[in-house]
Design a protein around this motif. Sequence first.
Motif, short mmCIF file in Angstrom:
data_model
loop_
_atom_site.label_atom_id
_atom_site.label_comp_id
_atom_site.label_asym_id
_atom_site.label_seq_id
_atom_site.Cartn_x
_atom_site.Cartn_y
_atom_site.Cartn_z
N ALA A 74 0.79 -1.18 -0.05
CA ALA A 74 0.17 0.10 0.19
C ALA A 74 0.86 1.24 -0.11
N GLU A 75 1.93 1.20 0.76
CA GLU A 75 2.93 2.34 0.85
C GLU A 75 3.50 2.81 -0.54
N ILE A 76 3.83 1.53 -1.34
CA ILE A 76 4.45 1.62 -2.68
C ILE A 76 3.55 2.01 -3.73
N ASP A 77 2.31 1.67 -3.44
CA ASP A 77 1.39 2.14 -4.44
C ASP A 77 1.06 3.73 -4.12
N GLU A 78 1.05 4.26 -2.82
CA GLU A 78 0.86 5.40 -2.57
C GLU A 78 1.98 6.43 -3.16
N ARG A 82 1.83 9.27 -5.77
CA ARG A 82 2.35 10.74 -5.54
C ARG A 82 3.50 11.24 -6.76
N ALA A 83 4.17 10.34 -7.24
CA ALA A 83 5.32 10.60 -8.21
C ALA A 83 4.63 10.77 -9.29
N ARG A 84 3.70 10.08 -9.80
CA ARG A 84 3.01 10.24 -10.91
C ARG A 84 2.14 11.87 -11.14
N HIS A 85 1.79 12.05 -10.00
CA HIS A 85 0.96 13.44 -9.79
C HIS A 85 2.05 14.37 -9.82
N ALA A 86 3.21 14.08 -9.49
CA ALA A 86 4.26 15.31 -9.15
C ALA A 86 4.75 15.79 -10.27
#
Length: 89
Positions: A74-78, A82-86
Amino acid sequence: MTNTTPAYIFTVRSDHTVVLPNDVPIGARVAVVLVGPDDEKIVDKMRHARFQKVLDAIKAAVDDGYKPPAISDAEIDERIERARHAHGS
């Protein structure tokens, strides 16, 4: 008003001709743009060099005994989201 123009990339034949698809009508105006043959190779070499640098860093870390911290799926997915949106992906 925006006009769009289809683009085709072909190699000039030994007799200096270029064959276009049949949907290009006879009498159509076309443009020929020379694309440096080395441009793509240079970009590809640079990309491979960057990738190799990352692989070398990973290998060096593993050789030095680096152990990644425990992290949940779940933390990896989050972090991925976050990286995609950044980066606007």
